[in-house]
Enzyme design. Structure first.
Site, PDB file in Angstrom:
ATOM      1  N   LYS A   1       4.111   9.092   8.767  1.00 41.45           N
ATOM      2  CA  LYS A   1       3.813   8.541  10.099  1.00 41.45           C
ATOM      3  C   LYS A   1       4.765   9.031  11.194  1.00 41.45           C
ATOM      4  O   LYS A   1       4.611  10.141  11.669  1.00 41.45           O
ATOM      5  CB  LYS A   1       3.701   7.015  10.004  1.00 41.45           C
ATOM      6  CG  LYS A   1       2.566   6.638   9.033  1.00 41.45           C
ATOM      7  CD  LYS A   1       2.034   5.241   9.095  1.00 41.45           C
ATOM      8  CE  LYS A   1       0.730   5.157   8.304  1.00 41.45           C
ATOM      9  NZ  LYS A   1       0.753   4.344   7.115  1.00 41.45           N
TER      10      LYS A   1
ATOM     11  N   TYR B   1       0.847  -1.191   0.000  1.00 42.99           N
ATOM     12  CA  TYR B   1       0.000   0.000   0.000  1.00 42.99           C
ATOM     13  C   TYR B   1       0.885   1.245   0.000  1.00 42.99           C
ATOM     14  O   TYR B   1       1.837   1.331   0.774  1.00 42.99           O
ATOM     15  CB  TYR B   1      -0.899   0.001   1.246  1.00 42.99           C
ATOM     16  CG  TYR B   1      -1.778   1.227   1.365  1.00 42.99           C
ATOM     17  CD1 TYR B   1      -2.807   1.464   0.441  1.00 42.99           C
ATOM     18  CD2 TYR B   1      -1.590   2.154   2.381  1.00 42.99           C
ATOM     19  CE1 TYR B   1      -3.612   2.589   0.550  1.00 42.99           C
ATOM     20  CE2 TYR B   1      -2.402   3.280   2.491  1.00 42.99           C
ATOM     21  CZ  TYR B   1      -3.415   3.490   1.569  1.00 42.99           C
ATOM     22  OH  TYR B   1      -4.210   4.607   1.678  1.00 42.99           O
TER      23      TYR B   1
ATOM     24  N   ASP C   1       9.237   2.526   0.082  1.00 42.36           N
ATOM     25  CA  ASP C   1       8.199   3.235   0.821  1.00 42.36           C
ATOM     26  C   ASP C   1       8.353   2.849   2.292  1.00 42.36           C
ATOM     27  O   ASP C   1       7.909   1.786   2.706  1.00 42.36           O
ATOM     28  CB  ASP C   1       6.818   2.860   0.278  1.00 42.36           C
ATOM     29  CG  ASP C   1       5.691   3.551   1.044  1.00 42.36           C
ATOM     30  OD1 ASP C   1       5.980   4.180   2.088  1.00 42.36           O
ATOM     31  OD2 ASP C   1       4.533   3.450   0.602  1.00 42.36           O
TER      32      ASP C   1
END
Ligand SMILES: *Cc1c(COP(=O)(O)O)cnc(C)c1O
Length: 428
Positions: free
Chosen positions: A267, A144, A239
């Site tokens: 994050k 994702y 990522d």
């Protein structure tokens, strides 16, 4: 357990917000029932509006590695806010955060701050396309990367098929340049490259899959990807929106000692406020406007509050012993859960890297997305509700990672193991 106030809040929010939530998985649709509305967090715990307390392993989906309302983060945000919340002009704090990131993450020589992980991956791919002059991109099945149109693509049948969109509202044309291959399979990457010679701009992946449960890379996999992409002039993008500053201070790339060309962060680097970042080698980042011709911008990018929360968080993570503590606590928890599933004869695959962990209800070995999909999601539902009733809050989906934070005490961990053991003993 009393939850009438959360139920009423959800009924109202559903009238005004799609599904009553501002990001889909929050709505508990994968486990049934209604979401708990949260009033506040402190340390390892969150408290809902009905007054229930939970030991929290969601950590806002990863960012809160220091726990909720960490005093130094709160104080830093407060003192910065007193001097203004946004200027749209550079501040030295942005350089300070960039400096911390560049020093920590091996692949990053220059970095651009954005507002989310989605923005980071979208921008990194634009830069990779600008740098190589190629259109196609290669991604991994079920990695994702945020809700970018052409990244919401999954594999069709067979290896390296053209992407079909997973989401409504994405024209087939947008996904046409996205190729998808399975995780932990370097041959599939080679085949995709051979079938599309000199056409692939970049390979983007989560070096540790963290959005299909937790799936670590097989030994040597990342090295092989590094070799193959280098050979073909393809930009390798890690990522690390979840794994950055999570599995090691320098992210998965320093844990596994493989240096990509570009890295996406998010994050943790925002310490619970909205920050993302993308960076890489200087000659690639030179393509970004105003130095180069790849446009990317943001009204609130480098926002003083968010950047300050990030700096304060990363400084705490630079203290000695931090990652050892995360590793120890998470290992204790994972071992406790493994013992419990074994004791009660429950088919389970336990996966953990550092402070990210996952219990799949399956008898299979999970090394890629297909393995993860064998998990028994109905069993997970029972497990989820059993834990929630006992004051333990894990993500409301079989495929969302659990995160141990620095504030989880040994007592929290032991209480969690005890609760989980009771729940597992009663699973049907
Ligand atoms: C969360 C996540 C994103 C998206 O970040 P947002 O801030 O939600 O846009 C991208 N990549 C990975 C690996 C993620 O876990």
């Amino acid at each position: 357990m009393e939850s009438s106030k959360s139920l009423a809040a959800w009924e109202k929010s559903q009238q005004l917000i799609p599904g009553g939530v501002n990001s889909p998985v929050r709505n508990f649709s994968k486990v049934g029932g209604h979401p708990r509305f949260i009033e506040r967090g402190a340390g390892s715990k969150i408290y809902d509006i009905d007054g229930n307390a939970y030991i929290d392993y969601v950590a806002s989906w990863g960012p809160l590695v220091l726990g909720h309302a960490h005093p130094s983060v709160v104080e830093a945000i407060r003192s910065v806010a007193l001097n203004g919340t946004s200027f749209g002009a550079p501040t030295t704090r942005e350089t300070e955060l960039a400096d911390i990131i560049v020093n920590a993450v091996p692949s990053i020589e220059q970095v651009r701050l954005v507002n989310s992980g989605t923005e980071a991956t979208m921008s990194a791919i634009r830069v990779a396309r600008g740098y190589t002059g190629r259109d196609k991109i290669l991604k991994i099945d079920s990695c994702y990367h945020g809700h970018v149109d052409y990244l919401l693509a999954k594999a069709g049948s067979g290896v390296a098929t053209f992407g079909l969109s997973d989401s409504g509202g994405v024209p087939e044309d947008f996904a046409r340049n996205t190729l998808t291959v399975p995780f932990n399979n370097p041959d599939a990457v080679r085949e995709a490259i051979e079938a599309n010679p000199d056409e692939i701009a970049c390979l983007i992946l989560e070096p540790i899959m963290g959005n299909m449960g937790i799936i670590p890379p097989r030994e040597g996999y990342l090295d092989q990807l590094r070799e193959i992409t280098e050979e073909h002039g393809i930009v390798l993008i890690f990522d690390e929106v979840i794994t950055g500053f999570r599995v090691a201070y320098g992210g998965a790339q320093s844990r596994y000692n493989v240096t990509p060309d570009m890295t996406c962060l998010g994050k943790i680097i925002g310490g619970g406020l909205p920050v993302g970042a993308y960076g890489g080698k200087r000659d690639i980042m030179r393509c970004v406007a105003p130095e180069g011709d790849v446009y990317q911008a943001g009204t609130l990018s480098g926002n003083p509050l968010a950047v300050t929360a990030g700096i304060t968080t990363l400084k705490q993570l630079a203290e000695p012993g931090v990652y050892e503590q995360l590793e120890d606590r998470a290992a204790t928890l994972a071992d406790g859960l493994a013992e419990a599933t074994q004791k009660h004869g429950i088919d389970a695959w336990h996966s953990r890297v550092g402070s990210m962990l996952m219990l799949y209800f399956t008898s299979e070995t999970v090394t890629d997305a297909d393995g993860a999909r064998t998990a028994d999601t109905e069993r997970f539902q029972q497990y989820f509700w059993g834990l929630l009733e006992r004051g333990v809050y894990v993500a409301p989906s079989q495929f969302e990672a659990g995160f141990v934070s620095l504030i989880h005490s040994e007592e929290d961990i032991n209480n969690t193991i005890q609760a989980a053991t009771q729940v597992l003993a009663n699973l049907v």
